[in-house]
Write a protein that holds these residues in place. Sequence first.
Motif, short mmCIF file in Angstrom:
data_model
loop_
_atom_site.label_atom_id
_atom_site.label_comp_id
_atom_site.label_asym_id
_atom_site.label_seq_id
_atom_site.Cartn_x
_atom_site.Cartn_y
_atom_site.Cartn_z
N ALA A 89 0.81 -1.23 0.00
CA ALA A 89 0.00 0.00 0.00
C ALA A 89 0.84 1.27 0.00
O ALA A 89 0.46 2.27 -0.61
CB ALA A 89 -0.94 0.00 1.20
N VAL A 90 2.00 1.26 0.68
CA VAL A 90 2.75 2.51 0.81
C VAL A 90 3.36 2.96 -0.51
O VAL A 90 3.70 4.13 -0.67
CB VAL A 90 3.86 2.40 1.89
CG1 VAL A 90 3.25 2.25 3.26
CG2 VAL A 90 4.84 1.27 1.58
N LYS A 147 -4.62 4.17 0.49
CA LYS A 147 -4.54 2.75 0.83
C LYS A 147 -3.76 2.50 2.11
O LYS A 147 -4.14 1.67 2.94
CB LYS A 147 -3.96 1.96 -0.33
CG LYS A 147 -4.92 1.80 -1.49
CD LYS A 147 -4.41 0.80 -2.50
CE LYS A 147 -5.46 0.54 -3.59
NZ LYS A 147 -4.99 -0.46 -4.58
N ALA A 148 -2.63 3.19 2.28
CA ALA A 148 -1.80 2.93 3.46
C ALA A 148 -2.52 3.29 4.76
O ALA A 148 -2.52 2.48 5.71
CB ALA A 148 -0.47 3.68 3.35
N PRO A 149 -3.15 4.47 4.88
CA PRO A 149 -3.90 4.75 6.11
C PRO A 149 -5.01 3.74 6.37
O PRO A 149 -5.29 3.40 7.53
CB PRO A 149 -4.47 6.15 5.85
CG PRO A 149 -3.52 6.77 4.88
CD PRO A 149 -3.10 5.65 3.99
N ALA A 150 -5.62 3.23 5.30
CA ALA A 150 -6.67 2.23 5.48
C ALA A 150 -6.11 0.94 6.07
O ALA A 150 -6.76 0.30 6.91
CB ALA A 150 -7.35 1.95 4.14
N LEU A 208 5.44 6.15 4.71
CA LEU A 208 5.63 5.64 6.07
C LEU A 208 5.81 6.79 7.06
O LEU A 208 5.29 6.76 8.17
CB LEU A 208 6.84 4.71 6.13
CG LEU A 208 6.68 3.36 5.42
CD1 LEU A 208 8.01 2.61 5.41
CD2 LEU A 208 5.60 2.52 6.08
N GLN A 209 6.56 7.81 6.66
CA GLN A 209 6.71 9.00 7.50
C GLN A 209 5.36 9.64 7.74
O GLN A 209 5.03 10.06 8.86
CB GLN A 209 7.65 9.99 6.82
CG GLN A 209 8.01 11.20 7.67
CD GLN A 209 9.18 10.94 8.61
OE1 GLN A 209 10.01 10.08 8.33
NE2 GLN A 209 9.24 11.66 9.70
#
Length: 261
Positions: A51-52, A59-62, A110-111
Amino acid sequence: MSQRSALCVDVTEAPVDGFAMTALSILSTDLRKTISTSDVLEPLINELYRAVSDPDPTKAPAVVDKFLEVGISAEQLADYYIPSVARRLGDAWCSDMMDFAKVSIGSARLQGLLRYLGPNWCSGDGTPRPNAPTCLLLVPEDAQHTLGATILAGQMRRLGFCVTLEIGTSLKDLTYILSQDPVDAVMVSASSRESLEMIRTIVDNVRKFLGDVPVVIGGNVLSLDVDVAALTGANLATSDLAEALEFCALKLPPHQIVAAQ
């Protein structure tokens, strides 16, 4: 060292493998015993890895929300799962499984997830320790490796230290920073891409303003086959946070110290 080899070192967020990840050995036992790569979590780690670097920024926060839903805390995500994905991104670049653009996007995402988690992952109960030891954590100007230092600062704050994190610090900025309130220790997170001469200039400036305050160098700069402490003038070069804290006489509450496993 070839350009690609140097990038393989740095793109993995080397400080995550140094100061920040060894901090896990001095976090509470309750945190360590709940870290897991179970049948439930391993697919989530793989999903976050994909996702990242996905074009869709939502997508990543999900996926982070899914971690939280199965009982993983914000602290565990920041201390373990996000660094694990950072290392996987670096491994993917070094093995030609992912191009540099995707790895760069992934590292930035990621940050951003640390900001998405809000302040709770790094603030503990929000109550500063009385007369807490103070530490200045520096990431040099133009450095790419900010994730590890950010995680480290959060971990140290949860342990009860008062930490000032300065990222992308120019020498001009450093002069102003050092002229402000004194601190008990200075830590510099440096990669192999920062020159030892530049790091020595940072150390010299610390000496000028803060005298004999201990200066510790950490990060992937320690992968160089040289005596980093001697060449930079630092008091200590290590990626072991417990060793750094002991050397600087920054005391932890006894109940928060556990043996490294």
